[in-house]
Motif scaffolding. Sequence first.
Motif, PDB file in Angstrom:
ATOM      1  N   LEU A 209       7.470 -12.826  10.100  1.00  0.00           N
ATOM      2  CA  LEU A 209       7.062 -12.596   8.708  1.00  0.00           C
ATOM      3  C   LEU A 209       7.428 -11.187   8.260  1.00  0.00           C
ATOM      4  O   LEU A 209       7.937 -10.994   7.145  1.00  0.00           O
ATOM      5  N   ALA A 210       7.186 -10.196   9.111  1.00  0.00           N
ATOM      6  CA  ALA A 210       7.516  -8.809   8.756  1.00  0.00           C
ATOM      7  C   ALA A 210       9.013  -8.653   8.513  1.00  0.00           C
ATOM      8  O   ALA A 210       9.436  -7.976   7.555  1.00  0.00           O
ATOM      9  N   ALA A 211       9.831  -9.288   9.372  1.00  0.00           N
ATOM     10  CA  ALA A 211      11.287  -9.218   9.191  1.00  0.00           C
ATOM     11  C   ALA A 211      11.701  -9.906   7.895  1.00  0.00           C
ATOM     12  O   ALA A 211      12.574  -9.405   7.159  1.00  0.00           O
ATOM     13  N   VAL A 212      11.078 -11.036   7.582  1.00  0.00           N
ATOM     14  CA  VAL A 212      11.385 -11.776   6.352  1.00  0.00           C
ATOM     15  C   VAL A 212      11.050 -10.939   5.125  1.00  0.00           C
ATOM     16  O   VAL A 212      11.845 -10.845   4.172  1.00  0.00           O
ATOM     17  N   VAL A 213       9.872 -10.318   5.131  1.00  0.00           N
ATOM     18  CA  VAL A 213       9.450  -9.503   3.981  1.00  0.00           C
ATOM     19  C   VAL A 213      10.388  -8.311   3.805  1.00  0.00           C
ATOM     20  O   VAL A 213      10.788  -7.970   2.680  1.00  0.00           O
ATOM     21  N   LEU A 214      10.785  -7.677   4.912  1.00  0.00           N
ATOM     22  CA  LEU A 214      11.702  -6.538   4.832  1.00  0.00           C
ATOM     23  C   LEU A 214      13.040  -6.947   4.225  1.00  0.00           C
ATOM     24  O   LEU A 214      13.567  -6.282   3.325  1.00  0.00           O
ATOM     25  N   ILE A 215      13.602  -8.056   4.701  1.00  0.00           N
ATOM     26  CA  ILE A 215      14.885  -8.540   4.177  1.00  0.00           C
ATOM     27  C   ILE A 215      14.753  -8.887   2.695  1.00  0.00           C
ATOM     28  O   ILE A 215      15.624  -8.555   1.881  1.00  0.00           O
ATOM     29  N   THR A 216      13.650  -9.542   2.336  1.00  0.00           N
ATOM     30  CA  THR A 216      13.432  -9.934   0.941  1.00  0.00           C
ATOM     31  C   THR A 216      13.328  -8.715   0.035  1.00  0.00           C
ATOM     32  O   THR A 216      13.924  -8.668  -1.048  1.00  0.00           O
ATOM     33  N   VAL A 217      12.573  -7.717   0.466  1.00  0.00           N
ATOM     34  CA  VAL A 217      12.403  -6.491  -0.320  1.00  0.00           C
ATOM     35  C   VAL A 217      13.749  -5.803  -0.542  1.00  0.00           C
ATOM     36  O   VAL A 217      14.092  -5.414  -1.674  1.00  0.00           O
ATOM     37  N   LEU A 218      14.529  -5.644   0.518  1.00  0.00           N
ATOM     38  CA  LEU A 218      15.831  -4.982   0.401  1.00  0.00           C
ATOM     39  C   LEU A 218      16.774  -5.762  -0.517  1.00  0.00           C
ATOM     40  O   LEU A 218      17.527  -5.177  -1.304  1.00  0.00           O
ATOM     41  N   TYR A 219      16.710  -7.083  -0.425  1.00  0.00           N
ATOM     42  CA  TYR A 219      17.573  -7.946  -1.242  1.00  0.00           C
ATOM     43  C   TYR A 219      17.238  -7.785  -2.730  1.00  0.00           C
ATOM     44  O   TYR A 219      18.127  -7.607  -3.573  1.00  0.00           O
ATOM     45  N   VAL A 220      15.945  -7.831  -3.051  1.00  0.00           N
ATOM     46  CA  VAL A 220      15.526  -7.716  -4.449  1.00  0.00           C
ATOM     47  C   VAL A 220      15.792  -6.305  -4.976  1.00  0.00           C
ATOM     48  O   VAL A 220      16.247  -6.132  -6.109  1.00  0.00           O
ATOM     49  N   MET A 221      15.509  -5.281  -4.159  1.00  0.00           N
ATOM     50  CA  MET A 221      15.735  -3.901  -4.593  1.00  0.00           C
ATOM     51  C   MET A 221      17.216  -3.647  -4.865  1.00  0.00           C
ATOM     52  O   MET A 221      17.573  -2.962  -5.841  1.00  0.00           O
ATOM     53  N   ARG A 222      18.069  -4.186  -4.027  1.00  0.00           N
ATOM     54  CA  ARG A 222      19.524  -4.010  -4.224  1.00  0.00           C
ATOM     55  C   ARG A 222      19.952  -4.588  -5.573  1.00  0.00           C
ATOM     56  O   ARG A 222      20.709  -3.955  -6.322  1.00  0.00           O
ATOM     57  N   TYR A 223      19.443  -5.781  -5.892  1.00  0.00           N
ATOM     58  CA  TYR A 223      19.773  -6.407  -7.181  1.00  0.00           C
ATOM     59  C   TYR A 223      19.186  -5.595  -8.336  1.00  0.00           C
ATOM     60  O   TYR A 223      19.859  -5.350  -9.342  1.00  0.00           O
TER      61      TYR A 223
END
Length: 474
Positions: A209-223
């Motif tokens: 879950l922590a890895a998923v949240v980190l990837i999701t955050v970085l993905y949204v922030m990049r956009y």
Amino acid sequence: MDTQKPKKSFKMPDIYIVLAVFILVAAALTYIVPAGEYERQVVETAHGTQKLVVAGTYHTVEQKPVGFMDLVTAIPDGLQRAAGIVFLTFMVGGCMGLIKRAGLIDMGVQKLSTAVGGKDILVIPILIAIFSGLAAFIGVPELSLAYLPVLLPLFYRLGYDGMTATAVSLLGPCMGFTFGLTIPGSVGMGQQIAQLPMFSGSAFRAVVLAAVVLITVLYVMRYAVKVKRNPEASLTYDTDQVLRAAIAEEDAAKAGQVFSARQKYAGIACMVLFPVAIFLILKNNLGFAAIGGLFLFIGITAAAVAGKSAQQICDDVNAGMRDMMVAALLCGVASAIAVVMDKGVITDTLVYWLEGMMRSVPPEMTAIAIFWEQSVFNFLIPGATALTVLTMPIISPLASLLDISQQAVVSANAWGGQLTDIFFPTSGFFVATLVIAKVEYSKWLRFYTPLMLLLGLLSSIALYFMQASGIGAL
């Protein structure tokens, strides 16, 4: 003279049309796919009485293709089937209508905008982490319907777009729900069927879950950063123009607005009541009816504290629910697809075919195959509990025969079964959220599909390690 006409770009049909096509396709399948069903037994579980499929009892039955009247009543039956989420949508609409018209959303957005100052990008990781953390324990990804009306004006005023607001509203609760630790309908029910200790393996799931949240955050922030630098890069640029103009008009009309003491007290009441509601949902495993009632109670209380009269409260409830009408109706239309399949008695046949395909997969890859199969199957049976109750009684015994880790199977069912909740338009709350944000379904697919595939790859790696080394067994 150049008389060549400009090429028309493809425009995604209205979501009603998309769902109508899926309903017709499901109806056509009832003429092609053999009708069949499993026997079921009533079992008392920790999550109430459930009808579970009995493995090995599949048998064909008389073909029951849906007729004209079945199609005519499919949407009303879908509304009845999805009554819980339909009424939750209306209750959330009533709550948000009250809070918005009491001026509390404007006050909250103003306070948040001031608090973040020049570090507005930090709003994204903070909100996604909070939303996913709550959802990891209480589930209820449908709360995206409540988050979005607050986040839309906030993100527009911070210089971002509607897609960013929609992504935070959907991805936060949905990633927490998909990869959650104590989700009753997927993890809890799945482990009970697999005869595992309730919510065991949570330590490993927490890491995933922590890895998923980190990837999701970085993905949204990049956009989000890309859109803030160049607004024309936004996937929702056209609709953003309209909504930004509307918000700018509101801001101009409210320039220099001073909030009264009663409004501030109402804001404090909301800050107290919402955490209390979350606690009650988590503690008592509340259903949609109770959650909707809690939200409406919060809205009425906040409006009363803000100084609204009884008649004004009634008017604001009506206006808020009216704003949510299309979103609520879409939940029922989406459910009509499953209604048509059930009337044609083909759902169990598709599960039986799934069982057959799983037997041909190499054992070390079975959990990964189940993950992707459940991801696709979620199109036909949206909803964690419904999918788990139908498929886990088949998958779990099959995993035992193939010497597959039951923990891996439970995780594959939970992760795969819900990752596509915000991909397929058969998920009612998902399409309702897009309608509120005025985000076209095709544009959401462009945004979400790369992230979904990336998280699917991460899940596959995690499942391989669970199966190969017994990680997550405790």
